[in-house]
Design a protein around this motif. Sequence first.
Motif, PDB file in Angstrom:
ATOM      1  N   VAL A 374       0.654  -6.204  -1.059  1.00 49.14           N
ATOM      2  CA  VAL A 374       0.313  -5.391   0.107  1.00 49.14           C
ATOM      3  C   VAL A 374       0.133  -3.955  -0.334  1.00 49.14           C
ATOM      4  O   VAL A 374       0.945  -3.416  -1.111  1.00 49.14           O
ATOM      5  CB  VAL A 374       1.404  -5.490   1.192  1.00 49.14           C
ATOM      6  CG1 VAL A 374       1.179  -4.449   2.281  1.00 49.14           C
ATOM      7  CG2 VAL A 374       1.418  -6.871   1.801  1.00 49.14           C
ATOM      8  N   ASN A 375      -0.930  -3.324   0.169  1.00 47.14           N
ATOM      9  CA  ASN A 375      -1.185  -1.909  -0.073  1.00 47.14           C
ATOM     10  C   ASN A 375      -1.007  -1.142   1.238  1.00 47.14           C
ATOM     11  O   ASN A 375      -1.483  -1.592   2.289  1.00 47.14           O
ATOM     12  CB  ASN A 375      -2.591  -1.720  -0.633  1.00 47.14           C
ATOM     13  CG  ASN A 375      -2.925  -0.269  -0.852  1.00 47.14           C
ATOM     14  OD1 ASN A 375      -3.676   0.314  -0.077  1.00 47.14           O
ATOM     15  ND2 ASN A 375      -2.383   0.331  -1.893  1.00 47.14           N
ATOM     16  N   THR A 376      -0.333  -0.010   1.203  1.00 46.88           N
ATOM     17  CA  THR A 376      -0.026   0.756   2.408  1.00 46.88           C
ATOM     18  C   THR A 376      -0.857   2.032   2.471  1.00 46.88           C
ATOM     19  O   THR A 376      -1.548   2.403   1.510  1.00 46.88           O
ATOM     20  CB  THR A 376       1.463   1.111   2.449  1.00 46.88           C
ATOM     21  OG1 THR A 376       1.743   2.068   1.418  1.00 46.88           O
ATOM     22  CG2 THR A 376       2.319  -0.134   2.237  1.00 46.88           C
ATOM     23  N   ASP A 377      -0.742   2.720   3.625  1.00 51.07           N
ATOM     24  CA  ASP A 377      -1.464   3.980   3.791  1.00 51.07           C
ATOM     25  C   ASP A 377      -0.823   5.120   3.011  1.00 51.07           C
ATOM     26  O   ASP A 377      -1.348   6.234   2.992  1.00 51.07           O
ATOM     27  CB  ASP A 377      -1.555   4.333   5.274  1.00 51.07           C
ATOM     28  CG  ASP A 377      -0.189   4.434   5.931  1.00 51.07           C
ATOM     29  OD1 ASP A 377       0.818   4.119   5.262  1.00 51.07           O
ATOM     30  OD2 ASP A 377      -0.132   4.813   7.120  1.00 51.07           O
ATOM     31  N   HIS A 378       0.294   4.889   2.352  1.00 48.70           N
ATOM     32  CA  HIS A 378       0.899   5.879   1.464  1.00 48.70           C
ATOM     33  C   HIS A 378       0.421   5.714   0.029  1.00 48.70           C
ATOM     34  O   HIS A 378       0.938   6.390  -0.876  1.00 48.70           O
ATOM     35  CB  HIS A 378       2.428   5.774   1.512  1.00 48.70           C
ATOM     36  CG  HIS A 378       3.015   6.400   2.739  1.00 48.70           C
ATOM     37  ND1 HIS A 378       4.285   6.945   2.763  1.00 48.70           N
ATOM     38  CD2 HIS A 378       2.510   6.594   3.982  1.00 48.70           C
ATOM     39  CE1 HIS A 378       4.527   7.431   3.970  1.00 48.70           C
ATOM     40  NE2 HIS A 378       3.468   7.206   4.735  1.00 48.70           N
ATOM     41  N   GLY A 379      -0.525   4.813  -0.173  1.00 48.61           N
ATOM     42  CA  GLY A 379      -1.057   4.610  -1.513  1.00 48.61           C
ATOM     43  C   GLY A 379      -0.131   3.841  -2.423  1.00 48.61           C
ATOM     44  O   GLY A 379      -0.225   3.952  -3.650  1.00 48.61           O
ATOM     45  N   GLU A 380       0.762   3.042  -1.852  1.00 48.37           N
ATOM     46  CA  GLU A 380       1.705   2.266  -2.641  1.00 48.37           C
ATOM     47  C   GLU A 380       1.384   0.779  -2.534  1.00 48.37           C
ATOM     48  O   GLU A 380       0.898   0.305  -1.488  1.00 48.37           O
ATOM     49  CB  GLU A 380       3.141   2.527  -2.158  1.00 48.37           C
ATOM     50  CG  GLU A 380       3.567   3.974  -2.321  1.00 48.37           C
ATOM     51  CD  GLU A 380       4.932   4.239  -1.701  1.00 48.37           C
ATOM     52  OE1 GLU A 380       5.528   5.288  -2.005  1.00 48.37           O
ATOM     53  OE2 GLU A 380       5.394   3.390  -0.901  1.00 48.37           O
ATOM     54  N   VAL A 381       1.658   0.048  -3.588  1.00 48.97           N
ATOM     55  CA  VAL A 381       1.428  -1.393  -3.642  1.00 48.97           C
ATOM     56  C   VAL A 381       2.773  -2.085  -3.758  1.00 48.97           C
ATOM     57  O   VAL A 381       3.571  -1.762  -4.650  1.00 48.97           O
ATOM     58  CB  VAL A 381       0.515  -1.782  -4.832  1.00 48.97           C
ATOM     59  CG1 VAL A 381       0.355  -3.285  -4.911  1.00 48.97           C
ATOM     60  CG2 VAL A 381      -0.840  -1.113  -4.701  1.00 48.97           C
ATOM     61  N   TYR A 382       3.033  -3.010  -2.843  1.00 50.70           N
ATOM     62  CA  TYR A 382       4.289  -3.746  -2.810  1.00 50.70           C
ATOM     63  C   TYR A 382       4.017  -5.220  -3.118  1.00 50.70           C
ATOM     64  O   TYR A 382       2.944  -5.759  -2.795  1.00 50.70           O
ATOM     65  CB  TYR A 382       4.956  -3.629  -1.435  1.00 50.70           C
ATOM     66  CG  TYR A 382       5.508  -2.251  -1.146  1.00 50.70           C
ATOM     67  CD1 TYR A 382       6.849  -1.961  -1.382  1.00 50.70           C
ATOM     68  CD2 TYR A 382       4.687  -1.249  -0.641  1.00 50.70           C
ATOM     69  CE1 TYR A 382       7.365  -0.689  -1.120  1.00 50.70           C
ATOM     70  CE2 TYR A 382       5.188   0.024  -0.374  1.00 50.70           C
ATOM     71  CZ  TYR A 382       6.529   0.291  -0.617  1.00 50.70           C
ATOM     72  OH  TYR A 382       7.022   1.537  -0.357  1.00 50.70           O
ATOM     73  N   TYR A 402      -6.432   6.480   2.528  1.00 51.68           N
ATOM     74  CA  TYR A 402      -7.553   5.534   2.388  1.00 51.68           C
ATOM     75  C   TYR A 402      -7.492   4.893   1.015  1.00 51.68           C
ATOM     76  O   TYR A 402      -7.312   5.572  -0.006  1.00 51.68           O
ATOM     77  CB  TYR A 402      -8.898   6.233   2.543  1.00 51.68           C
ATOM     78  CG  TYR A 402     -10.081   5.332   2.189  1.00 51.68           C
ATOM     79  CD1 TYR A 402     -10.638   4.484   3.136  1.00 51.68           C
ATOM     80  CD2 TYR A 402     -10.596   5.312   0.892  1.00 51.68           C
ATOM     81  CE1 TYR A 402     -11.704   3.661   2.806  1.00 51.68           C
ATOM     82  CE2 TYR A 402     -11.660   4.482   0.552  1.00 51.68           C
ATOM     83  CZ  TYR A 402     -12.207   3.652   1.517  1.00 51.68           C
ATOM     84  OH  TYR A 402     -13.253   2.824   1.194  1.00 51.68           O
ATOM     85  N   CYS A 403      -7.661   3.559   1.013  1.00 52.00           N
ATOM     86  CA  CYS A 403      -7.806   2.861  -0.254  1.00 52.00           C
ATOM     87  C   CYS A 403      -8.304   1.443   0.034  1.00 52.00           C
ATOM     88  O   CYS A 403      -8.135   0.926   1.135  1.00 52.00           O
ATOM     89  CB  CYS A 403      -6.497   2.814  -1.041  1.00 52.00           C
ATOM     90  SG  CYS A 403      -5.176   1.928  -0.213  1.00 52.00           S
ATOM     91  N   GLY A 426      -9.035   1.110  -5.094  1.00 50.06           N
ATOM     92  CA  GLY A 426     -10.020   2.180  -5.071  1.00 50.06           C
ATOM     93  C   GLY A 426      -9.629   3.273  -4.100  1.00 50.06           C
ATOM     94  O   GLY A 426      -9.035   3.014  -3.049  1.00 50.06           O
ATOM     95  N   SER A 427      -9.987   4.511  -4.417  1.00 49.60           N
ATOM     96  CA  SER A 427      -9.558   5.665  -3.626  1.00 49.60           C
ATOM     97  C   SER A 427     -10.745   6.346  -2.976  1.00 49.60           C
ATOM     98  O   SER A 427     -11.906   5.965  -3.173  1.00 49.60           O
ATOM     99  CB  SER A 427      -8.807   6.660  -4.519  1.00 49.60           C
ATOM    100  OG  SER A 427      -9.699   7.277  -5.436  1.00 49.60           O
ATOM    101  N   LEU A 428     -10.427   7.423  -2.247  1.00 47.00           N
ATOM    102  CA  LEU A 428     -11.451   8.181  -1.548  1.00 47.00           C
ATOM    103  C   LEU A 428     -12.204   9.128  -2.474  1.00 47.00           C
ATOM    104  O   LEU A 428     -13.291   9.578  -2.164  1.00 47.00           O
ATOM    105  CB  LEU A 428     -10.788   8.977  -0.411  1.00 47.00           C
ATOM    106  CG  LEU A 428     -11.686   9.598   0.652  1.00 47.00           C
ATOM    107  CD1 LEU A 428     -12.454   8.535   1.407  1.00 47.00           C
ATOM    108  CD2 LEU A 428     -10.867  10.439   1.617  1.00 47.00           C
ATOM    109  N   SER A 429     -11.641   9.403  -3.650  1.00 46.07           N
ATOM    110  CA  SER A 429     -12.251  10.359  -4.570  1.00 46.07           C
ATOM    111  C   SER A 429     -12.895   9.703  -5.779  1.00 46.07           C
ATOM    112  O   SER A 429     -13.200  10.380  -6.758  1.00 46.07           O
ATOM    113  CB  SER A 429     -11.187  11.362  -5.044  1.00 46.07           C
ATOM    114  OG  SER A 429     -10.110  10.684  -5.673  1.00 46.07           O
ATOM    115  N   GLY A 430     -13.062   8.377  -5.733  1.00 46.24           N
ATOM    116  CA  GLY A 430     -13.756   7.700  -6.826  1.00 46.24           C
ATOM    117  C   GLY A 430     -12.871   7.098  -7.875  1.00 46.24           C
ATOM    118  O   GLY A 430     -13.376   6.515  -8.845  1.00 46.24           O
ATOM    119  N   GLY A 431     -11.561   7.174  -7.743  1.00 46.94           N
ATOM    120  CA  GLY A 431     -10.678   6.578  -8.717  1.00 46.94           C
ATOM    121  C   GLY A 431     -10.430   5.105  -8.446  1.00 46.94           C
ATOM    122  O   GLY A 431     -10.301   4.688  -7.292  1.00 46.94           O
ATOM    123  N   VAL A 432     -10.351   4.313  -9.500  1.00 49.05           N
ATOM    124  CA  VAL A 432     -10.074   2.882  -9.404  1.00 49.05           C
ATOM    125  C   VAL A 432      -8.940   2.570 -10.380  1.00 49.05           C
ATOM    126  O   VAL A 432      -9.114   2.683 -11.601  1.00 49.05           O
ATOM    127  CB  VAL A 432     -11.303   2.022  -9.725  1.00 49.05           C
ATOM    128  CG1 VAL A 432     -10.962   0.536  -9.611  1.00 49.05           C
ATOM    129  CG2 VAL A 432     -12.457   2.358  -8.793  1.00 49.05           C
TER     130      VAL A 432
END
Length: 1203
Positions: A374-382, A402-403, A426-432
């Motif tokens: 699970v990915n959250t709106d805090h940019g963390e993956v659980y 956003y991700c 993937g992020s809002l600024s182009g990072g993967v």
Amino acid sequence: MMETAALVVPITALEFLREEYLLTGEGPILTVYSLQSQPKAFTSLSVLLNYRIHGIRPKPQTGNRRTSDPEDDVVVFGGKAVRLLRLSAGGQRLELLGPLMELQDWALDVRWVSGEKGLLGVALAHNAALLLDPVEGRVLALCSCQEGCLLYTALLLGGTWEDSVLVGGTVFNQLVLWRPGVAQPDGKAPVERRLPGHSGVIFSLCYRRETGWLASASDDRSVRVWGVGDLGGAGGGCGDPSPTCLRVLYGHQARVFSVKLSPGRVYSAGEDGACLLWDWGGGGRVARTLKGHRSGGVRALAVSEGGEGRGRWVATGGADGGIRLWRVGGEEEKGEAEQGEAESLVDLGFQGRGVPKVVGVVGDGHWIQGRVVVNTDHGEVYLYEGGQWGLLWEGGPEFQSYCVMVVLKVRGWGAAASREGLCAVGSLSGGVQVFPLSQPGAGVLLRAGPGKVHSVLWVKGQAEGQRQGGYLLASGAEGLVHRWQVEVEMRDTGLALRVEPLSPLLLPPCAKRWLTAVVYLNRPQGALWVCGDRRGSLLLFEESEHHQEKKRGDGEEHEDEEIGREAHNGMVGSNDEKGDVIVREGGEEREASRAGLTLQPVSSLFGVHGKQGVTWVCEHRGLLYSAGRDGCVRVLRVGPEGLEVLRVQRACKGMEWLERVLLLDPQGSEEDQRVQEPEGTGSGKEARFVIVGFHSVHFVVWDPVRQERLLSVPCGGGHRSWSYCPHQDGLSMGQGALVFIKQGVVLASEPSGEAPSRAGSLGLRQGLHGRGVGCVCRLGMVGEAGEGHWEVLVTGGEDTSLTVLAVRPQTGAVRVLSVITDHISNVRTLASVKRLDGRTDRGTDEQTATQSLSALLVSAGGRAQMQCYRLLIGENGQLGLPSCQVIQVASHRLDDQWERMRNRHKTVKMDAETRYMSIAVVDDGTESVLLALACSDGAVRLFSVSEVRGKFELLWESFHHQRCVLSIATCSLEDGQGNRCVFLFSAATDGRIAVWDMSTMANSEDKPHTVALAPTSPCLTVPAHQSGVNTLAVWEEGLGAGHTDGARITLASGGDDGQLSVALIRVQYLGEEVEGSRVYLQLQSQWSVALAHAAPLTALRMLSPGLLVSTSPDQRVCLWKLASTGLSQQGALISHVADAAGLEVWIGADAGVGSVCGDRGWVVVCGQGLQLLKVTDMEDGGNREDKTKRKRCVGGREEDKIT
């Protein structure tokens, strides 16, 4: 002269014999299925002549009889017939013990009475009962009820005649109980109990002595359970003096046809095609729903007694002729989940910062057996594993708010071998960010340009040695799709990622310019990428050897610079403060684009899936399968000119949001497939698949062939993140589980805990159309001549579907090859043109069995709709079964054509409710095919269909008949100079047949054909019937038949008046054209049989020169000999197909004997089922032309040109 070779009709009776055998009644045929290990048919026997089997009653076992006794006596009844049989030799032999006993009334129930004497008690339809000796066929006693009403169903209870009790369901919507054994001197007995309550007639009854319960199923869609006490016990009582209704069960959507009782359970089946398992202890709720029939409902239901801990068998027989078998109950009965409607949802109890936004599962079969990410709106993956949540990776500010996330399952090492996976965020600024689940610290940060990452997609790659991985695609700004090849390898220090950049893809300009689906094709000439975008387009990218060599060359130039770097991905990188490897590519994409390394599509299908986007693309054995939010699955292939759509498969009505296509495992082994199909070539044979999507607020797994829901989860709709885990075997899609996010909560559906062999259904017999077959068409013969060949047929039904099936006449085996569901209304008529090597089969030997078959099929029916397909039939490897590939050529609707017309306001609008009643092939050229159609709006229309252009074109129409045109047919002749004359015959509801000269238009060299060449009026009108003409059959004799004054056309017709008429038309060839025609037609003679059938004649065919076949709803199939003096009946057979609507005939060799063509005739009757008849000792009555020069043309409700 006729005998049954194959039969598919509604299943009307089912009965279990212990836990070993299932006895089924299909028409008059009793079939025995063994239930040991792999259920299969043992033996079958026709026992009731022309009656349908409605009940099967094995003789009860006595206390001193061993269960392993090899002989079982069985009584079978249906209609007015009763017969005694014996099953022996381990279920492999059926023998008749007595004569067929025909009664004076309909038998509704039969029971064994009087202990060892072997007497039978029979309940009759007029509320009476009789005692019968089945061996001698004598009636020993007869008793009637004083209330002499008609019964819809009856149940006879009791071990002896004196103690017997009859329960009858009357036409007055109530149950009556009375005792036949206590009749008064006048032979009548009074009613002792009445059970009112139903608001409709009663169709089925079931009694369970242990509980004293009586269950009744009714027309009012309800099942009622009554407490009646002991019925038919010692003393002959009628149970409780005041019986009560214990419970009323409502759950069916239509009439309930059958009901059964077992300890703690009620089973009911009805017209809605569902078998419901009611949990008595749970307040009468539906505990489970069993569905497995296409349409028309369940006609028969049987439940076995079961054993300790083993559960019990449940069998259903459908109106489609199919038989399904389930294993239910047992030790886990209390924990059964409802099949098909998964109401049990589990809250996984997410524990972490923020709100879950994206969810994914790594594993198969069950979310508990895998890992939930699970990915959250805090940019963390659980990660959820073993019932616990744990923080897996923290992305920082760049990945907050956003991700996008996607996970890929790969084969790992050690304890995590089956649960290893790669995660990409993937992020809002182009990072993967890419990292393995078991070691997030070995992650890699990639860059997909400066802008927002719209989507990230994984494509699984080839496993090589210790390396596992795949391809990663990230959609960035301005339609640029960045690609990397990511590999995971095990090293001494742990897992390491190796990332190699690939040339980016450039999407065409559009409003929604990012990828939503992708598949990688490894071809010898270069790699292919098939992509689907958010605009609904499918794109084909080709990665040639030039790009790959240049990419490898660039990599070698920088190889020395990369040695000694800390990154294990083979690219220039440096460690950030968190220890992740950051890959800096700089302006590589822009430089690559300038250097011409960006790949652009070589083929595209713009908006093929509408405007809502493509959701899925996959490849299997050379074919592509795509799904989208337009409610369609498209089967494609990569042709010489790019992507080609072969056919479109729609899901069920209302299911527009499709997400995936799940391919079912093929029947053959993977090893066989590798031997038969070289890698990269593919067989081009369409696979069996199911559709995953959303129907309203439910997540649904839909089977398009069986037309049923395999799984339904109330998740709230498709606007959420979800992940579906199908079962590991790939064949029990309804046993999978769904994990999804709803209102910030991570939920999972609880699948059935049973094994697939127990929870899933077994198909003992495949079904066809449940609502009636309106037309049938033969395509040809496939396989080795003799016992190994299959006859390929196509049927169209009232359920709006087309079924391609193969029939083996020697064994009666029927196999469904494909189901086509493109029509929006019923299919009334079919026409086919068989082609060999791109040419028509005119002049070839029709009876030569081949390994493959190609035919052009045209179907038409309600809503003025036509469909054209190319059907490719071939053998399916070593399995010995044919396979079918369906290619959609064109479709057409009259109302759609009117909408596209210019100046349409000056014309009369096409009636959208127009029905195509009949179709005929006028000319089967190589460039286009001319088709004539009879229409319900009074028009005769001529269309051309071109396989090259892929469309229908309306060429001509005439409203000469001014009333509904029912039937149409064609024929062609040649004059002495080799000129071809083509005639069209059309018949309407006024009983008149019009003859049109279509020679000029059919022989025109202008392509497309010129409308000015079409006739303005018929050249002859033949009055044939007092009312509508339903079917036509035409036979022509050229100048070579010995006629000196012209050719002859024999026109046979059948109508609503039950009359069979034959007209002989003389054709004279004129030297010059007169009134638009070079021929002169004259009605020479006419014959008729006033009462050829007792009902309207619905189908007529010419089997051979001088031999006609006709059928009618009176269920008779008649052979007529045509001579110069008139018609005479040569034979008749009572068909087991009710409401006969169509015929198909052909002449073929007697299989297994190797006789020459013409020794055997074959007839297919369709209606409420399908029956294949073999015509033996066929006489060539009235043959006025040599067989080698004969031509035939057949017309009617369904038209198939046979050459």
